[in-house]
Design a protein around this motif. Structure first.
Motif, mmCIF file in Angstrom:
data_model
loop_
_atom_site.group_PDB
_atom_site.id
_atom_site.type_symbol
_atom_site.label_atom_id
_atom_site.label_comp_id
_atom_site.label_asym_id
_atom_site.label_seq_id
_atom_site.Cartn_x
_atom_site.Cartn_y
_atom_site.Cartn_z
ATOM 1 N N TYR A 1 39.651 -85.667 -24.163
ATOM 2 C CA TYR A 1 40.001 -86.004 -22.950
ATOM 3 C C TYR A 1 41.793 -86.190 -23.081
ATOM 4 O O TYR A 1 42.061 -86.494 -24.286
ATOM 5 C CB TYR A 1 39.801 -87.459 -22.361
ATOM 6 C CG TYR A 1 38.362 -87.645 -22.157
ATOM 7 C CD1 TYR A 1 37.684 -87.049 -21.057
ATOM 8 C CD2 TYR A 1 37.502 -88.314 -23.060
ATOM 9 C CE1 TYR A 1 36.369 -87.441 -20.796
ATOM 10 C CE2 TYR A 1 36.283 -88.366 -22.617
ATOM 11 C CZ TYR A 1 35.730 -87.901 -21.580
ATOM 12 O OH TYR A 1 34.226 -88.016 -21.254
ATOM 13 N N GLY A 2 42.497 -85.749 -22.256
ATOM 14 C CA GLY A 2 43.775 -85.905 -22.352
ATOM 15 C C GLY A 2 44.247 -87.655 -21.684
ATOM 16 O O GLY A 2 44.894 -88.140 -22.198
ATOM 17 N N SER A 3 43.457 -87.892 -20.763
ATOM 18 C CA SER A 3 43.551 -89.280 -20.386
ATOM 19 C C SER A 3 42.334 -89.954 -20.865
ATOM 20 O O SER A 3 41.330 -89.733 -20.220
ATOM 21 C CB SER A 3 43.504 -89.158 -18.581
ATOM 22 O OG SER A 3 42.791 -90.246 -18.161
ATOM 23 N N PRO A 4 42.585 -90.889 -21.804
ATOM 24 C CA PRO A 4 41.529 -91.185 -22.830
ATOM 25 C C PRO A 4 40.876 -92.796 -21.985
ATOM 26 O O PRO A 4 40.988 -93.720 -22.548
ATOM 27 C CB PRO A 4 42.158 -91.756 -24.077
ATOM 28 C CG PRO A 4 43.488 -91.858 -23.670
ATOM 29 C CD PRO A 4 43.853 -91.277 -22.178
ATOM 30 N N HIS A 5 40.687 -92.693 -20.688
ATOM 31 C CA HIS A 5 39.626 -93.850 -20.150
ATOM 32 C C HIS A 5 38.224 -93.711 -20.291
ATOM 33 O O HIS A 5 37.753 -93.090 -19.716
ATOM 34 C CB HIS A 5 40.178 -94.181 -18.458
ATOM 35 C CG HIS A 5 41.805 -94.153 -18.113
ATOM 36 N ND1 HIS A 5 42.209 -93.982 -17.118
ATOM 37 C CD2 HIS A 5 42.385 -94.712 -19.301
ATOM 38 C CE1 HIS A 5 43.352 -94.668 -17.181
ATOM 39 N NE2 HIS A 5 43.686 -94.907 -18.546
ATOM 40 N N PRO A 6 38.008 -94.396 -21.121
ATOM 41 C CA PRO A 6 36.631 -93.960 -21.647
ATOM 42 C C PRO A 6 35.536 -94.247 -20.602
ATOM 43 O O PRO A 6 34.329 -93.639 -20.646
ATOM 44 C CB PRO A 6 36.399 -95.114 -22.832
ATOM 45 C CG PRO A 6 37.356 -96.160 -22.550
ATOM 46 C CD PRO A 6 38.343 -95.784 -21.862
ATOM 47 N N SER B 1 37.358 -90.581 -13.769
ATOM 48 C CA SER B 1 38.717 -89.744 -13.702
ATOM 49 C C SER B 1 39.382 -89.306 -14.769
ATOM 50 O O SER B 1 40.580 -89.049 -14.980
ATOM 51 C CB SER B 1 39.745 -90.779 -13.044
ATOM 52 O OG SER B 1 40.128 -91.739 -13.718
ATOM 53 N N CYS B 2 38.490 -88.658 -15.570
ATOM 54 C CA CYS B 2 39.211 -87.717 -16.656
ATOM 55 C C CYS B 2 38.281 -86.508 -17.092
ATOM 56 O O CYS B 2 37.182 -86.595 -16.724
ATOM 57 C CB CYS B 2 39.577 -88.661 -17.916
ATOM 58 S SG CYS B 2 38.125 -89.634 -18.537
ATOM 59 N N THR B 3 38.841 -85.723 -17.591
ATOM 60 C CA THR B 3 37.952 -84.339 -18.026
ATOM 61 C C THR B 3 38.343 -83.911 -19.465
ATOM 62 O O THR B 3 39.520 -84.039 -19.864
ATOM 63 C CB THR B 3 38.610 -83.388 -16.883
ATOM 64 O OG1 THR B 3 38.031 -82.226 -17.373
ATOM 65 C CG2 THR B 3 40.194 -83.122 -16.762
ATOM 66 N N LYS B 4 37.330 -83.347 -19.932
ATOM 67 C CA LYS B 4 37.494 -83.220 -21.464
ATOM 68 C C LYS B 4 38.091 -81.565 -21.546
ATOM 69 O O LYS B 4 37.233 -80.823 -21.077
ATOM 70 C CB LYS B 4 36.108 -83.271 -22.217
ATOM 71 C CG LYS B 4 35.893 -84.549 -22.831
ATOM 72 C CD LYS B 4 34.697 -84.548 -23.781
ATOM 73 C CE LYS B 4 34.522 -85.603 -24.552
ATOM 74 N NZ LYS B 4 33.511 -85.692 -25.530
ATOM 75 N N ASP B 5 39.114 -81.345 -21.650
ATOM 76 C CA ASP B 5 39.543 -79.857 -21.692
ATOM 77 C C ASP B 5 40.601 -79.647 -22.771
ATOM 78 O O ASP B 5 41.072 -78.513 -22.736
ATOM 79 C CB ASP B 5 40.091 -79.633 -20.335
ATOM 80 C CG ASP B 5 41.316 -80.346 -19.829
ATOM 81 O OD1 ASP B 5 41.922 -81.056 -20.760
ATOM 82 O OD2 ASP B 5 41.682 -80.104 -18.568
ATOM 83 N N GLN B 6 40.967 -80.456 -23.671
ATOM 84 C CA GLN B 6 41.944 -80.217 -24.726
ATOM 85 C C GLN B 6 41.602 -80.089 -26.171
ATOM 86 O O GLN B 6 40.435 -80.785 -26.567
ATOM 87 C CB GLN B 6 42.890 -81.153 -24.741
ATOM 88 C CG GLN B 6 43.783 -81.561 -23.435
ATOM 89 C CD GLN B 6 44.850 -82.398 -23.372
ATOM 90 O OE1 GLN B 6 44.933 -83.009 -22.285
ATOM 91 N NE2 GLN B 6 45.500 -82.797 -24.291
#
Lengths: 287, 768
Positions: free
Chosen positions: B87-92, B96-101
């Motif tokens: 995730y780029g936005s690491p709210h576990p 509201s986050c997406t694994k794309d990095q």
């Protein structure tokens, strides 16, 4: 910041020799407010800097009614900005100095440095050109004096030859019948590069415009004069309609480009607006 | 007091007072340690090699010359770093986050993305070595606008996700019956709106330092708003237990939301340190804060609303498209929050919303103060102003008629408690004598005939906490020391807002000790209780309540202890300003120090308590009134006065709250008039990634701001009714300015920033 070698010049001769010997990528270090940023931002490739701040005799400011105002290469913008003479007799220079960078920058930056950087958007250049200023140039073989209007050859470029150093600037005396203005157009009130800058210096005799010089900043490869607009104004009473026509002519005489700061069309429009406003402001000296 | 749930009424000794901030002395003397001040023996300096193409495959990277360069200690590329999708936005716990990095990929998705990293003995050498890395790219077709990216057949930027360059599936909200609503409408307004790409431009560029010890434990100093998120994602990506990652952050020079992400250079810094077995520091240049930082999502909005002739809003149909840039980051959260926010602000029973978030080959957009709502409320508020114009009504009156009311369903899905927008609007109308202002003489000043004056009003509401997107939790630990002083342990970050001072005030007030006797320990994930991070305007609301809960517990324990020593019942005792006394006889007292300390063979007490608070959400409200002067010859708009009227519930620290409001307005003025991070739509290259041409208003450009803070609508979820104030002030100022420009020159703008060129062009079209 990229690494560079620092040299301190003791005399003009020494500085000139270093400039000649150290080759390309050698630059004078005066106020440093532009140079260091350019090194840091990798905008300029610099191998050597030659510090001229310890050279004696370059920090003087003199004024007399025949020669005018002369200041040395080391005189800071802030010092001139605060000078009562400048405030009272050269409101155009005062406006330009007070609009350059921030107070901190002005206490470090020099007017000669701002001029030699030869940026078309430099704030100090238009009013100095409109006032008919000239620069004193040192070289190891001779001294020469060049009108500022003939000093610039392009963006960042001037007539300075290898090893030549500007030691000071002289501005002709401010006559009692003169009116002067500098208007800067930007998006904010400090820390701003001009989108357009317009300087007007004029003299009036018996209610008619005796002489006028208009200098336009940031609308060409160098700061430009507007000779046709000036010609339309000389000998007239500077009534509103004549000013309007001349301002329109100045729009034709400039050659702006489009970039992230403004479009060419907008800059041209602002030349018209600011030329009119600057003439009116210069005339306020006679109100 | 306009609220059903009772809020404890009491005389406050510390809350509501502008006590001296705990960090002010060290900051003004320059002693405060920021991350960039940390120096470790043997420290190396890391730099990132950045792509000079917007979309490409990396055919080859040759690092041999860089590695051979004297002083270079390590070079990382996609070939020698772990390949972990993250995730780029690491709210576990967030949808509201997406694994794309990946840390480094063999693909480049935007101009400026990191493709390699160097560690060297000096920053200069590291920088020089970057030029020696040779990268061969195989260019791919790139897309720079969401419209192009969303076309069928557009080049795909990611292999993951729902496809079609969507970051997440479209967010849809339906309430009531929109078709029936439009059928009932007397008139319909329809318009498209768009927002630029403002950048937070925080004062302190991103910086981190990584250091591994002999036990293979990573200590990581970084300028982050969410140290536990950084700890979590570093541990996950590097394959470590949480005991082996310690994240430290003391003072920060701002973040405004953007420093919630875990950035590429943070992983690279940890890996360079691991590779070299030496501490490594990586610090962004100002240029990098733009190209590798996070900006606000550019947004395109289509909005159609139906109105009755009495001003009632009967239908709202809205489509929003947010530009995520090359990675998801906070795109999903921003899309959900910004879209659902449009269910509210102005009441409407029939609502249909659709929000999309689209990848483009541009720098990453992330969390930023106002989180998607700046965009959607710009459209909602301006269109309400247009409705007033159409109806011949005063816009403030129409807004007052339509604003949300107590008990209305909030964007979060629960009824609003402590609604305050009506009060804010009415208060502004009254203090400004708004009706007289509206009916003023509009003849231009003959000395400045080119100047036109306008007044506008804009409204906003914004939630404290990220509920329901994230079910949040605030934690605090309070310890009472044997000399009567108190230590608060908190994971809340100190971005510069004064949050730690507010938390100390809350503890001192609740416990009954002096403010000066409360110390705050923060910014060390090995020591302080877990914290989700400083965002969503929730620190005072969420952590403040947790701190109050912990203080309540230690207060009871202190009184129990004093009761034994005084040989009375603790129920008969009270505690104030560090003194415990008998309620019935203030002459019988002892200090907290005496209660805590050893005496007559009793050892000193160890009193510690935790507070954990899991809130839903509260809403803060504001109406901004502003006066602008428009120069009709240059197109320059000058904001002359702003009268922001806010309701943020109970105010803990008035000056800090006012500072938040003034700062938000300064940023909002910039976004509306001068600030836009511009990406060349042919190459993807940044055109103004620096403070020379990214124009933030400075102190000299600021208007008079006459802040009014009401305390009429407290929320029972916050300490003594306190609500958030971090994000609110940036939202209403934008539409207020746009509406004021219309009032001045009769031209509507549906976008920001509104530039001088836009003004002149519109005036010409109007004149033609």
């Amino acid at each position: 910041m990229r690494r560079f070698e620092y040299h301190r010049a003791e005399t003009l001769e020494h500085a000139s020799r270093l400039l000649a010997e150290l080759g390309e990528d050698t630059f004078l270090f005066n106020g440093g407010t532009d140079l260091l940023v350019e090194i840091r931002e990798r905008l300029r490739r610099v191998r050597h800097v030659v510090d001229i701040k310890q050279i004696p005799g370059l920090s003087d400011i003199t004024y007399d009614e025949t020669r005018g105002l002369t200041f040395g290469a080391l005189v800071t913008v802030g010092r001139l900005e605060r000078l009562a003479l400048v405030r009272q007799r050269y409101p155009n220079l005062r406006a330009a100095f007070a609009s350059l960078g921030s107070i901190q920058v002005r206490n470090r930056a020099t007017v000669v440095g701002n001029v030699c950087r030869a940026s078309p958007s430099a704030d100090t250049i238009p009013p100095l050109i409109a006032d008919g200023a000239f620069v004193h140039i040192y070289s190891r073989t001779n001294m020469r004096v060049v009108p500022l209007a003939e000093f610039f050859t392009g963006p960042g470029k001037s007539v300075l030859a290898k090893g030549e150093i500007v030691t000071g600037i002289t501005v002709p005396p401010a006559l009692d019948n003169s009116g002067k203005a500098y208007l800067k157009h930007g998006r904010r009130k400090a820390m701003e590069l001009s989108t357009v800058g317009v300087a007007v210096s004029l003299t009036m005799e018996d209610g008619l415009c005796n002489d006028i010089r208009i200098a336009l900043g940031a609308v060409g490869a160098t700061v430009l004069r507007a000779p046709e607009a000036e010609a339309m104004l000389r000998g007239t009473a500077l009534d509103a309609a004549t000013i309007k026509n001349a301002a329109n002519k100045a729009m034709e005489e400039c050659t702006p480009i489009s970039n992230v700061r403004a479009s060419a069309d907008y800059r041209r429009d602002m030349v018209g607006v600011l030329t009119g406003r600057a003439i009116k402001q210069a005339l306020e000296a006679f109100a | 007091m306009n609220i059903n749930t009772p809020i404890e009424e009491r005389e406050f000794k510390i809350v509501g007072k502008s006590v001296r901030r705990d960090d002010v002395l060290e900051k003004v003397t320059g002693e405060a340690e920021y991350t960039g001040d940390v120096k470790l023996a043997g420290m190396l300096y890391g730099k990132t090699k950045r792509a000079t193409v917007a979309h490409a495959r990396i055919k080859s990277i040759d690092v041999s010359k860089a590695l051979a360069y004297p002083g270079v200690k390590a070079v990382l590329t996609h070939e020698n770093v772990p390949r972990v999708l993250h995730y780029g936005s690491p709210h576990p716990r967030s949808a509201s986050c997406t694994k794309d990095q990946y840390i480094l990929d063999d693909k480049v998705r935007f101009w400026g993305e990191g493709v390699a990293a160097v560690a060297a003995i000096s920053e200069e050498i590291a920088d020089e070595a970057l030029d020696l890395i040779e990268v061969e790219y195989e260019p791919l077709p790139a897309v720079f606008e969401p419209e192009d990216a969303a076309q069928p057949g557009a080049p795909l930027i990611h292999e993951v996700g729902p496809g079609g360059n969507l970051v997440l599936d479209p967010v849809r909200v339906n309430r009531g019956n929109v078709e029936a609503g439009f059928a009932e409408a007397d008139f319909v307004l329809e318009g498209t709106f768009s927002g630029g790409r403002p950048h937070p431009a925080y004062m302190e560029p991103n910086v981190c330092i990584a250091d591994w010890d002999g036990s293979n434990k990573l200590t990581f100093w970084t300028s982050t708003q969410s140290s536990f998120m950084v700890r979590g994602i570093l541990a996950e990506v590097l394959g470590l237990p949480l005991t082996k990652v310690r994240v430290l952050v003391d003072h920060m020079g701002g973040g405004f939301g953007a420093k919630q992400d875990c950035f590429q250079h943070e992983f690279l810094c940890a890996l360079l340190a691991k590779e070299t077995r030496r501490p490594v520091k990586m610090e962004f240049t100002r240029h990098e804060t733009f190209i590798a930082g996070r900006a606000r999502h550019p947004c395109k909005i289509w909005l159609k609303q139906g109105f009755k002739n009495d001003g009632t809003l009967v239908a709202r149909d809205m489509k929003l498209v947010y530009d995520s840039g090359a990675y998801g980051s906070h795109g999903p959260g921003v899309t959900i929050v910004g879209t659902t926010a449009a269910t509210s602000l102005y009441r409407c029973e029939n609502v249909r919303l659709e929000g999309r978030c689209v990848y483009t080959n541009t720098p990453i957009n992330g969390a930023f103060r106002g989180y998607g709502v700046v965009q959607s409320y710009y459209a909602l508020d301006i269109q309400m102003d247009e409705a007033a114009e159409r109806l011949g009504m005063d816009p403030a009156e129409l807004k007052l008629k339509n604003v949300v009311r107590e008990g209305d369903i909030a964007p979060s899905g629960h009824p609003i408690l402590g609604h305050g927008l009506e009060i804010c609007l009415q208060h502004g109308i009254d203090v400004l004598d708004w009706k007289t202002l509206r009916n003023r003489d509009r003849t231009p000043d003959p000395r400045q005939p080119h100047i036109r004056i306008g007044w506008g009003v804009g409204c906003e509401m914004h939630g404290s906490s990220a509920y329901p997107g994230i079910k949040e939790q605030g934690n605090a630990t309070v310890k009472v020391n044997e000399d009567g002083t108190v230590t608060l342990l908190t994971g809340a970050a100190g971005l510069g807002t004064g949050a730690h001072t507010a938390l100390a005030q809350i503890v001192a007030e609740e416990l009954g000790v002096r403010f000066e006797d409360v110390g705050v320990i923060h910014g060390d994930t090995d020591v302080v209780p877990w914290d989700i991070g400083a965002f969503a305007s929730h620190t005072t609301y969420l952590v403040g309540t947790a701190a109050k809960m912990a203080a309540t517990k230690v207060r009871a324990a202190v009184l129990e202890r004093a009761a034994i020593k005084l040989q009375v019942s603790s129920a008969d005792l009270d505690l104030s300003e560090g003194t415990i006394f008998l309620k019935s006889d203030a002459g019988r007292f002892m200090t907290v120090a005496e209660a805590m300390g050893p005496s007559r063979g009793i050892p000193a007490a160890n009193i510690v308590a935790n507070g954990t608070y899991e809130p839903t959400k509260s809403y803060s409200f504001a109406a901004h009134f502003t006066e602008v002067h428009v120069d009709t010859e240059t197109g320059i708009v000058e904001v002359k006065r702003v009268i922001p009227v806010h309701d943020i519930g109970r105010v803990i620290h008035p000056i800090a709250a006012q500072g938040q409001i003034e700062g938000g307005i300064q940023q909002g003025i910039g976004h509306t008039l001068t600030e836009d991070y511009v990406i060349d739509k042919k190459t993807g290259r940044s055109l103004n990634a620096g403070l020379v041409d990214y124009k933030m208003p400075l102190s000299m450009d600021m208007p008079d701001i006459e802040t009014i803070i009401l305390e009429a609508a407290p929320d029972p979820g916050g300490p003594w009714g306190a609500k958030g104030v971090g994000e609110d002030p940036i939202i209403a100022i934008g539409p207020a300015i746009a509406n004021a420009i219309h009032d001045a020159i009769g031209v509507r703008f549906h976008h920001y920033p509104i530039t001088p060129e836009d003004i002149l062009k519109a005036l010409r079209e109007k004149g033609a």
